[in-house]
Design a protein around this motif. Structure first.
Motif, mmCIF file in Angstrom:
data_model
loop_
_atom_site.group_PDB
_atom_site.id
_atom_site.type_symbol
_atom_site.label_atom_id
_atom_site.label_comp_id
_atom_site.label_asym_id
_atom_site.label_seq_id
_atom_site.Cartn_x
_atom_site.Cartn_y
_atom_site.Cartn_z
ATOM 1 N N GLN A 44 0.827 -1.211 0.000
ATOM 2 C CA GLN A 44 0.000 0.000 0.000
ATOM 3 C C GLN A 44 0.862 1.261 0.000
ATOM 4 O O GLN A 44 0.572 2.229 -0.701
ATOM 5 C CB GLN A 44 -0.932 0.012 1.231
ATOM 6 N N GLU A 45 1.932 1.231 0.795
ATOM 7 C CA GLU A 45 2.836 2.389 0.869
ATOM 8 C C GLU A 45 3.500 2.631 -0.487
ATOM 9 O O GLU A 45 3.629 3.767 -0.952
ATOM 10 C CB GLU A 45 3.902 2.141 1.944
ATOM 11 N N MET A 46 3.920 1.537 -1.126
ATOM 12 C CA MET A 46 4.555 1.646 -2.433
ATOM 13 C C MET A 46 3.583 2.220 -3.465
ATOM 14 O O MET A 46 3.917 3.126 -4.237
ATOM 15 C CB MET A 46 5.050 0.260 -2.877
ATOM 16 N N LEU A 47 2.334 1.706 -3.465
ATOM 17 C CA LEU A 47 1.328 2.190 -4.419
ATOM 18 C C LEU A 47 1.007 3.673 -4.187
ATOM 19 O O LEU A 47 0.800 4.433 -5.141
ATOM 20 C CB LEU A 47 0.051 1.359 -4.309
ATOM 21 N N ARG A 48 0.997 4.073 -2.917
ATOM 22 C CA ARG A 48 0.742 5.482 -2.593
ATOM 23 C C ARG A 48 1.857 6.365 -3.168
ATOM 24 O O ARG A 48 1.597 7.428 -3.741
ATOM 25 C CB ARG A 48 0.663 5.651 -1.069
ATOM 26 N N GLU A 49 3.106 5.928 -3.013
ATOM 27 C CA GLU A 49 4.242 6.695 -3.538
ATOM 28 C C GLU A 49 4.196 6.786 -5.066
ATOM 29 O O GLU A 49 4.477 7.833 -5.648
ATOM 30 C CB GLU A 49 5.566 6.051 -3.099
ATOM 31 N N VAL A 50 3.855 5.668 -5.706
ATOM 32 C CA VAL A 50 3.744 5.652 -7.169
ATOM 33 C C VAL A 50 2.652 6.627 -7.619
ATOM 34 O O VAL A 50 2.835 7.420 -8.549
ATOM 35 C CB VAL A 50 3.442 4.223 -7.673
ATOM 36 N N ARG A 51 1.490 6.571 -6.933
ATOM 37 C CA ARG A 51 0.360 7.443 -7.287
ATOM 38 C C ARG A 51 0.756 8.920 -7.153
ATOM 39 O O ARG A 51 0.516 9.722 -8.049
ATOM 40 C CB ARG A 51 -0.842 7.134 -6.389
ATOM 41 N N ALA A 87 -2.374 12.324 -16.202
ATOM 42 C CA ALA A 87 -3.825 12.452 -16.052
ATOM 43 C C ALA A 87 -4.366 11.458 -15.023
ATOM 44 O O ALA A 87 -3.932 10.298 -14.972
ATOM 45 C CB ALA A 87 -4.509 12.235 -17.395
ATOM 46 N N LEU A 88 -5.327 11.904 -14.228
ATOM 47 C CA LEU A 88 -5.864 11.091 -13.135
ATOM 48 C C LEU A 88 -6.403 9.734 -13.599
ATOM 49 O O LEU A 88 -6.105 8.705 -12.974
ATOM 50 C CB LEU A 88 -6.950 11.876 -12.387
ATOM 51 N N PHE A 113 -3.282 2.622 -13.996
ATOM 52 C CA PHE A 113 -1.920 2.125 -13.813
ATOM 53 C C PHE A 113 -1.745 1.498 -12.420
ATOM 54 O O PHE A 113 -1.257 0.376 -12.279
ATOM 55 C CB PHE A 113 -0.941 3.290 -14.005
ATOM 56 N N VAL A 114 -2.178 2.227 -11.388
ATOM 57 C CA VAL A 114 -2.040 1.750 -10.009
ATOM 58 C C VAL A 114 -2.874 0.495 -9.780
ATOM 59 O O VAL A 114 -2.443 -0.451 -9.105
ATOM 60 C CB VAL A 114 -2.416 2.864 -9.002
ATOM 61 N N ALA A 115 -4.083 0.453 -10.366
ATOM 62 C CA ALA A 115 -4.953 -0.722 -10.213
ATOM 63 C C ALA A 115 -4.290 -1.977 -10.795
ATOM 64 O O ALA A 115 -4.362 -3.061 -10.208
ATOM 65 C CB ALA A 115 -6.295 -0.465 -10.892
ATOM 66 N N ALA A 155 3.788 -0.343 -20.781
ATOM 67 C CA ALA A 155 2.482 -0.487 -21.436
ATOM 68 C C ALA A 155 1.716 0.838 -21.433
ATOM 69 O O ALA A 155 1.050 1.189 -22.419
ATOM 70 C CB ALA A 155 1.661 -1.565 -20.736
ATOM 71 N N MET A 156 1.826 1.606 -20.343
ATOM 72 C CA MET A 156 1.112 2.874 -20.239
ATOM 73 C C MET A 156 1.567 3.860 -21.310
ATOM 74 O O MET A 156 0.761 4.540 -21.934
ATOM 75 C CB MET A 156 1.336 3.503 -18.856
#
Length: 455
Positions: free
Chosen positions: A28-35, A44-45, A51-53, A84-85
């Protein structure tokens, strides 16, 4: 290029690699930092959410959880999804131009005024001539902007391509049709059509460029977008994508914005691949876009392949071999040779461009150096050498106090700068002597402090 995003993502990657196992908390911490990193970079949101999902889904899947090194496995997932993004369905590889048509292959350039379309036409013409060995013709259908036609003629002549003249009193469709006919009759492989832009999207521009597209049926329709536009880049991309069957995107000025993430959303919005990125004002500053390499750079892993390609393009192989043979046979490394080395480095894009393609740890090591100041000093060093006589460049030992004063006046610098340049030359000459003896370790130690600003 995307400095802040690269720094944030590089920290995330470093933390991830150190994780012996993945938990709900550290994931979760890693995903928060990436976001946060992506949002701060102006991505763009909707793109960030998707991407995060995807990362979250794979982070908690068997691919990572069952791995012997979950941290490393998750880094691979992040890199793959980032590729991919920004690269879509091209598996991280560069999307090629479609030139396999009956000549001339027509490339239509679209975009807002100020995006860098005209300069990009020149850069693309140069790339097509030098890399693809194509006979290129350019034409301007911009009859509104003052001096647009003259500007394109100038950049076209600078890169050695052919230019089809037009005048502001002509209609854009008539100009384009005449250029196609001329290109066909004079056996050009590629015709690049520069179009008019506006300061903002308007109906008249879209009708005009739509009519141009219908009249000449280009094999490539490239949308040129300024990476510094921020979120406006997304709206502009959507408007052009709705009006034209785009085949690709060119990102310009990607080196001019520390965020630039909005430009990475353009692929997601248009569904079209980014084919080129423009960096710098020089006409060789157009790079083929490789999504996998860009993803590596954003994650702080560098792009060594691009650095090697720059070297292959920028280094004069014959001159390098001649210098190597000279040193090997005991010849002295003189100031002509030193000046040639400075020129070679400039032709590779300079210190800052080279540094941008190195992995994060190397960038951090050189981070204390002011690259802009270092490059300025390199130019001054070249100016000092140019103020010398041929005899002084061939035999630097001739340069005593009175000659130093004359050289300093000629170069517009202080005598201390002449002394500093000669000291750096002496360091490099010492390195070359070590190279002649085959002692590579000594030579590498001698490199420390050799370049200006990098101590």
């Amino acid at each position: 290029m995307l400095d802040n995003l690269t720094q944030r993502m590089a920290r995330v990657v470093k933390t991830l690699r150190g994780e012996a196992r993945l938990t709900e908390a550290n994931t979760q911490e890693m995903l928060r930092e990436v976001r946060l990193a992506l949002l701060e970079a102006d991505v763009a949101l909707p793109v960030v959410r998707e991407f995060v999902a995807k990362i979250k889904e794979k982070a908690l899947g068997e691919e990572v959880v069952g791995s012997l090194s979950p941290g490393q496995a998750l880094v691979a997932v992040v890199q793959r999804e980032l590729t991919a993004m920004i690269g879509g369905d091209y598996e991280g590889k560069a999307a090629e131009l479609n030139l396999a048509v009956a000549p001339p292959a027509i490339i239509l350039m679209a975009g807002l005024q100020g995006a860098g379309k005209t300069t990009t036409v020149g850069k693309l013409a140069k790339l097509l001539r030098e890399k693809y060995k194509k006979k290129v013709l350019t034409v301007s259908a911009d009859v509104y902007r003052p001096a647009a036609i003259a500007q394109l003629q100038t950049v076209t002549e600078q890169v050695g391509a052919d230019f089809f003249p037009s005048t502001p009193d002509q209609k854009p469709v008539d100009i384009a049709r005449a250029a196609v006919d001329w290109a066909r009759r004079h056996y050009h492989d590629v015709l690049i059509v520069d179009t008019a832009g506006r300061l903002g999207i308007d109906e008249a521009m879209m009708i005009e460029i739509g009519a141009l597209h219908a009249a000449i049926n280009p094999s490539e329709t490239l949308f040129v977008v300024d990476a510094m536009l921020g979120q406006d880049a997304i709206n502009t991309a959507k408007a052009f994508n709705d009006a034209l069957p785009l085949t690709g995107v060119v990102l310009t000025k990607l080196d001019g914005d520390s965020r630039g993430g909005a430009a990475l959303s353009v692929r997601h919005v248009t569904g079209r691949p980014i084919k080129f990125v423009g960096v710098g004002e020089k006409l060789d500053g157009l790079e083929v876009f490789h999504p996998d390499r860009m993803a590596s750079r954003i994650l702080g892993m560098g792009d060594i392949l691009a650095l090697v390609e720059d070297a292959q393009r920028g280094v004069d192989v014959k001159a390098a071999q001649k210098l190597a043979d000279k040193v090997k046979k005991g010849g002295d490394f003189d100031l002509n040779d030193f000046r040639a080395q400075l020129t070679q480095m400039k032709s590779m894009g300079g210190l800052s461009t080279m540094l941008d393609k190195l992995p994060a740890q190397f960038q951090a090591a050189a981070g204390k150096a002011d690259m802009g100041q270092a490059e300025k000093q390199m130019r001054r060093m070249e100016g000092i050498i140019n103020s010398m006589t041929p005899g002084e460049r061939a035999k630097p030992e001739l340069i005593k106090a009175s000659r130093k004063r004359r050289i300093a006046v000629g170069a517009g610098v202080q005598v201390q700068e002449v002394n500093r340049m000669l000291a750096q030359y002496d360091q490099m000459r010492g390195m070359m002597k070590k190279l002649k003896g085959g002692n590579l370790a000594k030579m590498m130690r001698g490199m420390k402090g050799m370049m200006p600003g990098m101590r």
